[in-house]
Design a protein around this motif. Structure first.
Motif: not given
Length: 620
Positions: A1, A151, A321-322, A325, A331
């Motif tokens: 992401m 990332t 991050m999941d 997001q 984050p």
């Protein structure tokens, strides 16, 4: 992401505030004009900031990544490490802190000269420098590498930015800036981990459901009372072996002792040790809960096989991050949390390395160095170690498979150094020859077992280390040893025998095994070459642990355990009533008469028949 502008802004805010704290202390107070203010925060810190700094020093980014991954893979057995924190912090508070604080030393290794001689001091100093120089490069590079893999965060931009910012505030603001940035960064670490737990648990139905599902899947471990030291994690391995690991970190490590010595009194130093205990428990709980939430979330929102991380240290980052997001800013908060761990650790490394280099290597050869020049040189040393850290991060990127051995060195060296201090402090009969030979034997044993375990794991099928190894499963997984957590596969290889069995000793016993080797070899060599005469031992460098543990023995036998050394009354108030100046004391003078000319400007003046010492203006 991809990171948003808000995420980058939060990350930048961490760097700006950390730098601002360093600039504030560079321009306020005495403006870091004396060595005592630069290296010891003028010995005027309260217990709470010292406690949070103690916590932050070894709560590095690799631990933030490594412990949740350990829980995710193997369950909550690791949580029992918290049982070791009680003795692991109580013993330093009541044994090591009183001895170090009452000697009014600056470098931990000054103690070794007061107890033994200069040779032992230099051996200890060089060993510590070797340990920390390797450690600080890896602890900066490893999380940046993991973050880049997950990332796309630019690797060398992160490494250079963090290294330069940390070097800036450490060089300008001294230990006081390091401690207060540690406090700020600790709060950021708490906020980042807490945000991940709250959001992640909410996504899967609450913490009660997380615990219930983890229990159904067998991730909630019971108490395993198996006494086998070759089992990777049991209650005894974690609760008892962990005590020795804690002592090597919180008892004799220069980075931690320097914080004790910066406290305004011995009582404040002890309180900082007490205060860090609940903080350590909170950190361990947050890391373990993160691992459990991550496990349940992965079961309900599994990644596609092609998206699954290739190494264990990336598990946490993929999860974070999941989960975060669609929440702008969070984050960035976790990345700030991650790099707060790195900043707090490497800044402590810079400051402690500058201290031991100044006090143990430079000052003895330049006794006439003025206060202003000594302060400038201390700042240049901190700057030099900061640039060296960046160089070591670059070297880390080029080591490849050799990096697996390089990052294991930090864990290998802590045990022998603990053994060296215990030998001197608990056994008055130990002599300098025994101390040097014992240290070398302990280091040889540590490297033998550690590297043997590494080579054994590299020779295994597919290069996957067995469960008890301190080696890393893959080049990308850099968190295991530094977090004192080896992340192993779920399949157990064949049962080892002979020397191979010896190499499978649980990594949690390494500190105990290596420190015991130093003590036994040191005592044996001391008895062969002639014990130190009682008259040559300064009683303030000894803690009579055997007479106090065996208090049920008759007095005459307890006196024999003291080896003829008489101990002054332990008067904390008088020990704290030390007149301070802008100088830095270099410990106690050696026993025996001193020339009158040496009294002025050499640290402490010893009054006949009293254990109290007055700190005088010290000229470097």
């Amino acid at each position: 992401m991809e990171f948003t502008v808000i995420d980058y802004s939060i990350f930048a805010l961490l760097l700006v505030l950390s730098s601002a704290i360093g600039l504030f202390y560079a321009l306020s107070g005495d403006r870091q004009r004396t060595v005592q203010e630069f290296l010891l925060a003028n010995r005027n810190m309260g217990f709470l900031p010292v406690a949070l700094s103690l916590l932050a020093t070894f709560q590095s980014a690799v631990a933030i990544l490594g412990v949740p991954a350990e829980i995710y893979r193997f369950g909550t057995e690791y949580w029992f490490l918290g049982c070791s924190y009680f003795l692991g912090l109580l013993i330093p508070a009541h044994i090591f802190i009183p001895v170090f604080y009452r000697l009014r030393i600056t470098s931990t290794y000054e103690y070794l000269e007061l107890r033994f001689n200069k040779t032992v001091r230099v051996f200890g100093t060089v060993t510590f420098i070797f340990q920390m120089v390797i450690y600080m490069g890896v602890v900066l590079y490893a999380p940046a590498l993991a973050l880049n893999a997950v990332t796309g965060f630019d690797l060398w931009s992160a490494v250079l930015t963090m290294g330069l910012v940390c070097t800036l505030y450490t060089t300008l603001g001294g230990l006081k800036a390091v401690i207060w940035t540690d406090v700020f960064q600790t709060l950021v670490m708490f906020a980042g981990q807490l945000a991940v737990i709250v959001v992640g648990a909410r996504r899967v139905g609450g913490m009660a459901r997380v615990w219930h599902l983890a229990e159904q899947e067998g991730k909630i471990s019971g108490i395993d009372l198996n006494p086998d030291p070759f089992e990777r994690h049991t209650f005894w391995t974690l609760a008892v072996g962990g005590v020795f690991m804690m002592l090597s970190l919180y008892g004799v490590n220069q980075a931690q002792v320097q914080r004790y010595l910066s406290a305004r009194s011995e009582r404040e130093a002890k309180l900082s040790c007490y205060a860090v205990f609940p903080c350590q428990q909170i950190v361990l709980c947050l890391s373990c809960l993160t691992g459990l939430v991550m496990f349940v979330y992965d079961r309900e929102h599994p990644l596609a096989p092609a998206q699954r991380p290739g190494s264990s240290d990336q598990l946490v980052l993929y999860f974070v991050m999941d989960v975060l997001q669609d929440l702008p800013g969070l984050p960035g908060l976790f990345v700030a949390c991650l790099f707060s761990g790195s900043l707090s650790t490497i800044s402590s490394a810079f400051n402690s390395l500058a201290t031991v280099t100044m006090e143990d290597l430079v000052r003895p050869h330049c006794p006439g160095l003025s206060e202003s020049r000594a302060t400038l040189l201390s700042k240049l040393l901190a700057l030099g170690y900061g640039l060296l850290c960046l160089g070591m991060a670059y070297v880390s990127s080029m080591l490849g498979p050799v990096l697996q051995a390089a990052i294991s060195i930090f864990g290998m060296v802590g045990g022998p150094l603990l053994g060296l201090f215990c030998l001197g402090m608990f056994f008055p009969c130990a002599n300098p020859t025994g101390a040097v030979v014992g240290l070398l034997a302990g280091l040889a044993m540590a490297f033998w077992v550690g590297i043997g375990s590494l080579l054994r794991s590299m020779g295994a099928a597919g290069g996957v280390p067995p469960p008890n190894s301190t080696a890393l499963p893959a080049m990308g997984n850099l968190t295991a040893t530094l977090a004192t957590t080896a992340l192993a596969p779920t399949t157990v290889p064949h049962s080892p025998t002979g020397l191979e069995k010896f190499y499978s000793l649980s990594y949690m016993w390494y500190s105990a095994h290596n420190s015991t080797t130093v003590i036994l070899v040191g005592l044996l060599v001391s008895l062969i070459t002639g014990p130190t005469p009682a008259a040559a031992v300064d009683p303030r460098t000894i803690y009579p642990v055997l007479p106090r543990l065996l208090c049920c023995l008759p007095p005459k036998y307890r006196e024999k355990l003291c080896c003829g050394v008489g101990f002054p009354a332990q008067d904390t108030d008088r020990a704290d009533a030390v007149v301070k100046s802008n100088g830095v004391g270099n410990g106690l003078p050696p026993p025996g008469p001193r020339p009158p000319a040496a009294e002025e400007g050499q640290g402490y003046i010893r009054a006949a028949g009293t254990p109290a010492y007055a700190l005088q203006e010290t000229s470097f």
